[in-house]
Design a protein around this motif. Structure first.
Motif, PDB file in Angstrom:
ATOM      1  N   ASP A   1      66.500  73.515  16.956  1.00  0.00           N
ATOM      2  CA  ASP A   1      65.801  72.313  16.927  1.00  0.00           C
ATOM      3  C   ASP A   1      66.750  70.698  17.352  1.00  0.00           C
ATOM      4  O   ASP A   1      65.725  70.443  18.719  1.00  0.00           O
ATOM      5  CB  ASP A   1      64.792  72.005  16.489  1.00  0.00           C
ATOM      6  CG  ASP A   1      63.789  73.365  16.441  1.00  0.00           C
ATOM      7  OD1 ASP A   1      63.810  73.925  16.809  1.00  0.00           O
ATOM      8  OD2 ASP A   1      63.245  73.731  15.198  1.00  0.00           O
ATOM      9  N   GLU A   2      67.150  70.858  16.969  1.00  0.00           N
ATOM     10  CA  GLU A   2      68.208  68.829  16.454  1.00  0.00           C
ATOM     11  C   GLU A   2      68.925  69.043  17.273  1.00  0.00           C
ATOM     12  O   GLU A   2      68.802  68.166  18.880  1.00  0.00           O
ATOM     13  CB  GLU A   2      68.815  68.510  15.093  1.00  0.00           C
ATOM     14  CG  GLU A   2      67.593  68.215  14.180  1.00  0.00           C
ATOM     15  CD  GLU A   2      68.258  67.531  13.487  1.00  0.00           C
ATOM     16  OE1 GLU A   2      69.397  67.323  13.436  1.00  0.00           O
ATOM     17  OE2 GLU A   2      67.257  67.227  12.332  1.00  0.00           O
ATOM     18  N   LEU A   3      69.167  69.896  18.069  1.00  0.00           N
ATOM     19  CA  LEU A   3      70.251  70.410  19.649  1.00  0.00           C
ATOM     20  C   LEU A   3      69.580  70.442  20.843  1.00  0.00           C
ATOM     21  O   LEU A   3      70.204  69.836  21.480  1.00  0.00           O
ATOM     22  CB  LEU A   3      70.770  71.451  19.006  1.00  0.00           C
ATOM     23  CG  LEU A   3      71.656  72.161  20.722  1.00  0.00           C
ATOM     24  CD1 LEU A   3      72.998  70.867  20.332  1.00  0.00           C
ATOM     25  CD2 LEU A   3      72.432  73.839  19.855  1.00  0.00           C
ATOM     26  N   LEU A   4      68.576  71.080  20.626  1.00  0.00           N
ATOM     27  CA  LEU A   4      67.312  70.779  22.075  1.00  0.00           C
ATOM     28  C   LEU A   4      67.511  69.194  22.238  1.00  0.00           C
ATOM     29  O   LEU A   4      66.639  68.508  23.083  1.00  0.00           O
ATOM     30  CB  LEU A   4      66.542  71.600  21.706  1.00  0.00           C
ATOM     31  CG  LEU A   4      66.177  72.820  21.742  1.00  0.00           C
ATOM     32  CD1 LEU A   4      65.680  73.788  21.247  1.00  0.00           C
ATOM     33  CD2 LEU A   4      67.287  73.986  23.289  1.00  0.00           C
ATOM     34  N   ALA A   5      67.360  68.492  20.459  1.00  0.00           N
ATOM     35  CA  ALA A   5      66.867  67.359  21.158  1.00  0.00           C
ATOM     36  C   ALA A   5      67.878  66.370  21.289  1.00  0.00           C
ATOM     37  O   ALA A   5      67.159  65.060  21.761  1.00  0.00           O
ATOM     38  CB  ALA A   5      65.739  66.740  19.589  1.00  0.00           C
ATOM     39  N   VAL A   6      69.044  66.471  21.186  1.00  0.00           N
ATOM     40  CA  VAL A   6      69.886  65.005  21.362  1.00  0.00           C
ATOM     41  C   VAL A   6      69.383  64.664  23.144  1.00  0.00           C
ATOM     42  O   VAL A   6      69.883  65.447  24.142  1.00  0.00           O
ATOM     43  CB  VAL A   6      71.288  66.469  21.603  1.00  0.00           C
ATOM     44  CG1 VAL A   6      72.492  65.490  21.912  1.00  0.00           C
ATOM     45  CG2 VAL A   6      71.536  66.435  20.513  1.00  0.00           C
ATOM     46  N   ASP A   7      69.613  63.681  23.695  1.00  0.00           N
ATOM     47  CA  ASP A   7      69.003  63.212  25.516  1.00  0.00           C
ATOM     48  C   ASP A   7      70.739  62.303  25.043  1.00  0.00           C
ATOM     49  O   ASP A   7      70.736  61.575  25.988  1.00  0.00           O
ATOM     50  CB  ASP A   7      67.713  62.944  25.278  1.00  0.00           C
ATOM     51  CG  ASP A   7      67.254  62.025  24.507  1.00  0.00           C
ATOM     52  OD1 ASP A   7      68.232  61.182  23.112  1.00  0.00           O
ATOM     53  OD2 ASP A   7      65.847  61.697  24.356  1.00  0.00           O
TER      54      ASP A   7
END
Length: 254
Positions: free
Chosen positions: A70-76
């Motif tokens: 979930d945190e990986l997906l949130a990296v922007d």
């Protein structure tokens, strides 16, 4: 920190500290849990009554599923990417610089960062269920942060084999043959019995000798203090690539 966010618990019994981590998503690590683990390992250096650390996780099926998806997906952005991947860098460096011998108890599968944790232990007990996989290339990044720890333990050829076969599970027998694991057992009960006997014997040795041996085992790794954060920046950049963004979307939608 509640159970849903994950937990790090410490039990000190005689001269042995047992660190247990837990997260409901396969014992994966969000950033806050990684920081807690790194801080916990570092803080135990101040406890002169502790000679050994046993690193373990809750449950039976999975030792560690790596970093939080979930945190990986949130990296922007690049900054968030570097911070995210620095989580395991800080844990590995804490394990490397700890003055305690660290023993891994690997009761189930280990993926990505979980393999890095096993590699950063000084000695590892595992069960036959403790298969390993480095899946990072399959989603467009790579095991850059944990690679120094993994290669130090199993060598470049075996690390290459794991990394390039990103969808393939390697058995616990393979991990033992390639020195990621030191002991492999048919059941958790057998493993825990052997582990308990082994650490009791090790804990009876001269603490100063163990401390000096720890330094010898990790000699020539001082540069990891800068190397691992540099590797984190590589992963932080790649996670923003179009390839990885699309791969993560496909993975999430499965």
């Amino acid at each position: 920190m509640n159970k849903e966010q994950g937990t790090i618990t410490v039990l000190v019994k005689e001269s042995i500290a047992y660190i247990t981590f837990y997260h409901p998503a396969g014992n994966s690590f969000p950033g806050i849990l990684l920081k807690d683990l790194a801080d916990t390992i570092t803080s135990l250096n101040k406890n002169r009554e502790v000679t050994l650390i046993v690193l373990k996780s809750e449950g039976n099926k999975t030792f560690c599923a790596g970093a939080s998806f979930d945190e990986l997906l949130a990296v922007d952005n690049l900054e968030k990417g570097a911070v995210f991947f620095n989580g395991f860098a800080n844990v590995i460096n804490a394990m490397r610089t700890s003055d305690k011998i660290i023993i891994g108890r690997i009761q189930g599968k280990a993926v990505g960062g979980g393999v890095g944790l096993a590699a950063a232990c000084d000695y590892v007990f595992a069960t036959e269920e403790a298969s390993v996989k480095l899946s990072e290339l399959a989603i467009g990044i790579g095991p850059f942060v944990i690679e120094p720890a993994v290669s130090r333990k199993i060598g470049i050829p075996a690390t290459s084999e794991m990394t390039l076969n990103a969808t393939e599970w390697k058995t616990a027998a393979w991990a033992k043959e390639n020195k990621l694991y030191n002991e492999v057992f048919g059941s958790v009960v057998e493993m825990d019995e052997a582990l308990d006997q082994w650490i009791q014997r090790l804990a009876s040795y001269n603490p100063e000798a163990l401390y000096e041996m720890k330094k010898v085992l990790w000699q020539d790794t001082d540069h990891w203090e800068t190397l691992l954060p540099e590797r984190a920046k590589i992963s932080g950049r790649l996670v923003l690539s179009e390839f990885t963004v699309n791969a993560l979307k496909q993975f999430k939608n499965k």
